[in-house]
Design a protein around this motif. Structure first.
Motif, PDB file in Angstrom:
ATOM      1  N   ALA A  52       9.519   7.883  -5.035  1.00 29.51           N
ATOM      2  CA  ALA A  52      10.012   6.809  -4.161  1.00 29.51           C
ATOM      3  C   ALA A  52      10.760   7.382  -2.961  1.00 29.51           C
ATOM      4  CB  ALA A  52      10.912   5.860  -4.953  1.00 29.51           C
ATOM      5  N   TYR A  56       9.657   6.735   0.921  1.00 30.65           N
ATOM      6  CA  TYR A  56      10.572   6.077   1.856  1.00 30.65           C
ATOM      7  C   TYR A  56      10.906   6.966   3.054  1.00 30.65           C
ATOM      8  CZ  TYR A  56      11.648   1.886  -0.879  1.00 30.65           C
ATOM      9  OH  TYR A  56      11.572   0.677  -1.521  1.00 30.65           O
ATOM     10  N   THR A  57      11.054   8.277   2.826  1.00 35.43           N
ATOM     11  CA  THR A  57      11.484   9.152   3.915  1.00 35.43           C
ATOM     12  C   THR A  57      10.339   9.629   4.793  1.00 35.43           C
ATOM     13  OG1 THR A  57      11.390  11.058   2.398  1.00 35.43           O
ATOM     14  CG2 THR A  57      13.537   9.987   2.699  1.00 35.43           C
ATOM     15  N   GLY A 177       7.844  -2.933   2.411  1.00 40.51           N
ATOM     16  CA  GLY A 177       8.011  -1.518   2.128  1.00 40.51           C
ATOM     17  C   GLY A 177       8.497  -1.195   0.735  1.00 40.51           C
ATOM     18  N   HIS A 178       8.575  -2.214  -0.144  1.00 37.55           N
ATOM     19  CA  HIS A 178       9.093  -1.969  -1.485  1.00 37.55           C
ATOM     20  C   HIS A 178       8.039  -1.437  -2.453  1.00 37.55           C
ATOM     21  CE1 HIS A 178      12.826  -3.659  -0.232  1.00 37.55           C
ATOM     22  NE2 HIS A 178      12.317  -4.864  -0.008  1.00 37.55           N
ATOM     23  N   ALA A 180       7.067   1.454  -2.587  1.00 32.52           N
ATOM     24  CA  ALA A 180       7.507   2.780  -3.026  1.00 32.52           C
ATOM     25  C   ALA A 180       8.208   2.720  -4.375  1.00 32.52           C
ATOM     26  CB  ALA A 180       8.441   3.390  -1.982  1.00 32.52           C
ATOM     27  N   THR A 279       2.649   2.862   3.456  1.00 32.15           N
ATOM     28  CA  THR A 279       3.685   1.926   3.847  1.00 32.15           C
ATOM     29  C   THR A 279       3.289   1.228   5.131  1.00 32.15           C
ATOM     30  OG1 THR A 279       4.867   3.646   5.064  1.00 32.15           O
ATOM     31  CG2 THR A 279       5.507   3.268   2.782  1.00 32.15           C
TER      32      THR A 279
END
Length: 279
Positions: A52, A56-57, A177-178, A180, A279
């Motif tokens: 995750a 995200y990054t 975007g959730h 992840a 994403t």
């Protein structure tokens, strides 16, 4: 192909996969040697969180595939450019190598002490125990082909979920975007449910990069090619499984979402992302 754009994407894939290995392999040490992580499930959860974090990054730059078993199916089923595939895979393997080196640089003295206390000669057959900190081996005594089958099934589940949750046509998938978190929890659940069978590689780069590092860090043939050439298992199994998982979503389940296309918004029936991003 924009060379600068591809370079940025490769750097993102490198960093994302390094994050995965740095957290994941460190969790194995704290679980296996230090006993600070109490259960296999807790250790698996850290692997899932690492996925995750990576998505995200780095997802906004490269899509954060961080796994050839994701990149290849995206190229087959989701229009990700084939010309980028080898660059992504090399970046992922290199990132996994770097993540393994990062963990080794922090814990090498603890690993060495554990080897000395348990009469483990690094590079000897018994050093599979410490080698398994960074990459997978067959922990359940299954045959070579059975181990491949296990990796096929586990990666099939993972990639099926990935394709399902990133598809905008799937209105039940998490928005904003959730995805992840769901992908990370899927990795954790796979580890908690079936991880002890093969170490749940489910990612050729996550396994091969650390094996290359271990080869040069003293484990030699225990790392590569490994007992009974085991390194082949986490390469072949996940690639086949990833393609199967993507096929099940794209060709079997997804068409049912298109049966009411006349009333669905146009954007909902378009491909989720022509560049194959997560994403």
């Amino acid at each position: 192909m924009n060379d600068k754009g591809l370079m940025r994407e490769c750097i993102a894939e490198f960093i994302g996969t390094a994050i995965l290995l740095a957290f994941g392999s460190s969790a194995v040490i704290t679980w296996m040697i230090l006993g600070e992580v109490g259960t296999y499930w807790e250790m698996s959860l850290i692997w899932g969180l690492a996925v995750a974090f990576a998505v995200y990054t780095c997802g906004g730059v490269s899509g954060a595939h961080i796994n050839p078993a994701v990149t290849v199916p995206l190229a087959i089923f989701n229009k990700f450019p084939w010309k980028k595939v080898p660059y992504y895979i090399v970046s992922q393997v290199a990132g996994a190598f770097a993540g393994a080196a990062f963990t080794f640089s922090m814990y090498f003295h603890i690993v060495a002490d554990h080897e000395a206390q348990n009469n483990i000669v690094r590079g000897g057959p018994e050093s599979v125990e410490t080698a398994s900190i960074w990459s997978t081996y067959n922990h359940a005594g299954a045959s070579f082909m059975h181990a491949i089958w296990i990796e096929v099934l586990l990666t099939m589940i993972l990639v099926f979920v990935i394709f399902a949750v990133i598809d905008t046509l799937n209105i039940s998938a998490p928005q904003g975007g959730h995805a992840a978190i769901i992908i990370g929890l899927t990795v954790a659940a796979i580890g908690g449910a079936w991880g002890p069978l093969t170490g749940f590689a489910i990612n050729p780069a996550r396994d091969l990069g650390p094996k290359i590092f271990k080869f040069f860090a003293g484990w030699g043939e225990v790392a590569l090619p490994g007992p009974d050439f085991y390194f082949i298992v986490p390469i072949i199994g996940p690639i086949i499984g990833g393609i199967l998982g993507a096929f099940i979503w794209t060709c079997i389940l997804k068409p049912y979402f298109l049966t009411d296309a006349e009333t669905a918004p146009e954007e909902a029936v378009e491909d989720i992302d022509k560049e194959g991003e997560l994403t």
